[in-house]
Write an enzyme that holds these catalytic residues in place. Sequence first.
Site, PDB file in Angstrom:
ATOM      1  N   ARG A  46       0.858  -1.193   0.000  1.00  0.00           N
ATOM      2  CA  ARG A  46       0.000   0.000   0.000  1.00  0.00           C
ATOM      3  C   ARG A  46       0.890   1.237   0.000  1.00  0.00           C
ATOM      4  O   ARG A  46       0.654   2.211  -0.697  1.00  0.00           O
ATOM      5  CB  ARG A  46      -0.959   0.018   1.201  1.00  0.00           C
ATOM      6  CG  ARG A  46      -1.681   1.345   1.299  1.00  0.00           C
ATOM      7  CD  ARG A  46      -2.909   1.401   2.225  1.00  0.00           C
ATOM      8  NE  ARG A  46      -2.947   0.472   3.321  1.00  0.00           N
ATOM      9  CZ  ARG A  46      -2.185   0.574   4.437  1.00  0.00           C
ATOM     10  NH1 ARG A  46      -1.343   1.593   4.588  1.00  0.00           N
ATOM     11  NH2 ARG A  46      -2.275  -0.326   5.382  1.00  0.00           N
ATOM     12  N   ASP A 170      -6.513  19.692 -14.081  1.00  0.00           N
ATOM     13  CA  ASP A 170      -6.868  18.373 -14.608  1.00  0.00           C
ATOM     14  C   ASP A 170      -6.393  18.353 -16.058  1.00  0.00           C
ATOM     15  O   ASP A 170      -6.986  19.001 -16.929  1.00  0.00           O
ATOM     16  CB  ASP A 170      -8.391  18.170 -14.502  1.00  0.00           C
ATOM     17  CG  ASP A 170      -8.849  16.802 -15.017  1.00  0.00           C
ATOM     18  OD1 ASP A 170      -8.115  16.193 -15.827  1.00  0.00           O
ATOM     19  OD2 ASP A 170      -9.945  16.358 -14.623  1.00  0.00           O
ATOM     20  N   LYS A 195      -7.529   7.382 -19.420  1.00  0.00           N
ATOM     21  CA  LYS A 195      -7.753   7.904 -20.763  1.00  0.00           C
ATOM     22  C   LYS A 195      -6.484   7.775 -21.616  1.00  0.00           C
ATOM     23  O   LYS A 195      -6.058   6.676 -21.901  1.00  0.00           O
ATOM     24  CB  LYS A 195      -8.264   9.346 -20.657  1.00  0.00           C
ATOM     25  CG  LYS A 195      -9.346   9.538 -19.588  1.00  0.00           C
ATOM     26  CD  LYS A 195     -10.660   8.815 -19.894  1.00  0.00           C
ATOM     27  CE  LYS A 195     -11.604   8.754 -18.705  1.00  0.00           C
ATOM     28  NZ  LYS A 195     -11.945  10.009 -18.067  1.00  0.00           N
TER      29      LYS A 195
HETATM   30  C1  LIG Z   1     -12.466  10.408 -16.762  1.00  0.00           C
HETATM   31  C2  LIG Z   1     -12.103  11.729 -16.203  1.00  0.00           C
HETATM   32  C3  LIG Z   1     -11.936  11.926 -14.813  1.00  0.00           C
HETATM   33  C4  LIG Z   1     -12.164  10.806 -13.808  1.00  0.00           C
HETATM   34  O1  LIG Z   1     -11.251   9.793 -13.939  1.00  0.00           O
HETATM   35  P1  LIG Z   1     -11.588   8.236 -13.605  1.00  0.00           P
HETATM   36  O2  LIG Z   1     -10.325   7.562 -13.963  1.00  0.00           O
HETATM   37  O3  LIG Z   1     -12.761   7.853 -14.444  1.00  0.00           O
HETATM   38  O4  LIG Z   1     -11.903   8.186 -12.149  1.00  0.00           O
HETATM   39  C5  LIG Z   1     -11.561  13.182 -14.377  1.00  0.00           C
HETATM   40  N1  LIG Z   1     -11.378  14.207 -15.245  1.00  0.00           N
HETATM   41  C6  LIG Z   1     -11.545  14.057 -16.568  1.00  0.00           C
HETATM   42  C7  LIG Z   1     -11.322  15.223 -17.464  1.00  0.00           C
HETATM   43  C8  LIG Z   1     -11.906  12.826 -17.102  1.00  0.00           C
HETATM   44  O5  LIG Z   1     -12.087  12.695 -18.418  1.00  0.00           O
END
Ligand SMILES: *Cc1c(COP(=O)(O)O)cnc(C)c1O
Length: 379
Positions: A46, A170, A195
């Site tokens: 962890r 982000d 992604k």
């Molecule tokens: C998919 C996504 C998230 C969340 O990520 P997960 O891996 O699905 O928890 C956050 N921000 C953006 C821009 C995303 O496309």
Amino acid sequence: MKFGTKAIHAGIEADESTGAIMTPIYQTSTYVQEGIGVHKGFEYSRTKNPTRSALENNIAALENGAFGACFGSGLAAIDCILKMLNPGDEVISTNDLYGGTFRLFTTIFEKYNIKFHFVGMSGADAVRAKANDNTKLIWVETPTNPMMNIVDIKAMADVTKECGAMMCVDNTFATPYLQNPLDLGADLVMHSVTKYLGGHSDVVMGALITSDEAIAKEMYRIQNSSGAIPAPMDCFLVLRGIKTLHLRMQRHCENGEKLASFLREHPKVENVYWPGFEDHPGNDIAKEQMRGFGGMLSFSLVGNRKEDAFEVVKKVKVFALAESLGGVESLIGHPVTMTHASIPKEERERNGIVDSLIRLSVGVEDAEDLINDLKQALA
Ligand SMILES: *Cc1c(COP(=O)(O)O)cnc(C)c1O
């Protein structure tokens, strides 16, 4: 080192015991200690695992950061940042953000008395108007989903400094190949690794990167204390995915441009939202802070009928109807009924998310096949 070299080599060393060139999947929870407190830097998975460490160092290098941490999902990474705050603290966030982030902010952390303000971030004034002594975090997402709005990261970093807060970007849509927020003044970068970084639609994971030692200390403390860590096998898959990130992104950008241009000329298409167009409101800033425009775009149909959008997503054969984005395969989605269904119609339409809007995550297939697919679906 340049990007492509870093993608393949940064943070990765041949395995000491065997010489294995690929980082082994250290599928282990614990590590044998020679004596009390005598070990090789790993005590319990962890806290730290060698496969995860290699990935964390690699992702940090790609973002020009000093410290990286990986999590079980993108939202678990955001959850870690919010846990750095205290009750009474305030967050100013862009109003045009990923739905899951909005849900985490408003249905989980509001309960713990953290206050969220959602503002338009086309300029710094709206942020300044909400800032006060309790402001501790500025949350930026750029480009945004699905309208591909662009936020000026440098301008937001300047207001963040005025407030004495910290700023996180982000960077999921742009990826470190196209944009490095730390270089533009951000304190933290967040990725949904699910992604583009993973890139093959086979892993759910998140990551945080910072160069600030105090933030890093908190980040690792919370990662270990809350325990939302990814598994070694998933870390291996993402290490493998990242080795081609630069190649994939080049093709995502090329295909994105070709499809955006094709759609813009199509008589049944009303508007195309892609930051590479000169008349996109964020084009100037995008050119300054990004090295390309990526493979995400959306478009609306003449007449703006939901039924027409349904026809298109039903008729495509190469594009797959699915949530998510950033994989090698092209995906198509209808934001109004899929990703943005929970947003009230009026607010949605104020942001341009109309009934006929269709979002594409343009993959790395041959552009001609993708264009022909859309052609027959729009016919
Ligand atoms: C998919 C996504 C998230 C969340 O990520 P997960 O891996 O699905 O928890 C956050 N921000 C953006 C821009 C995303 O496309």
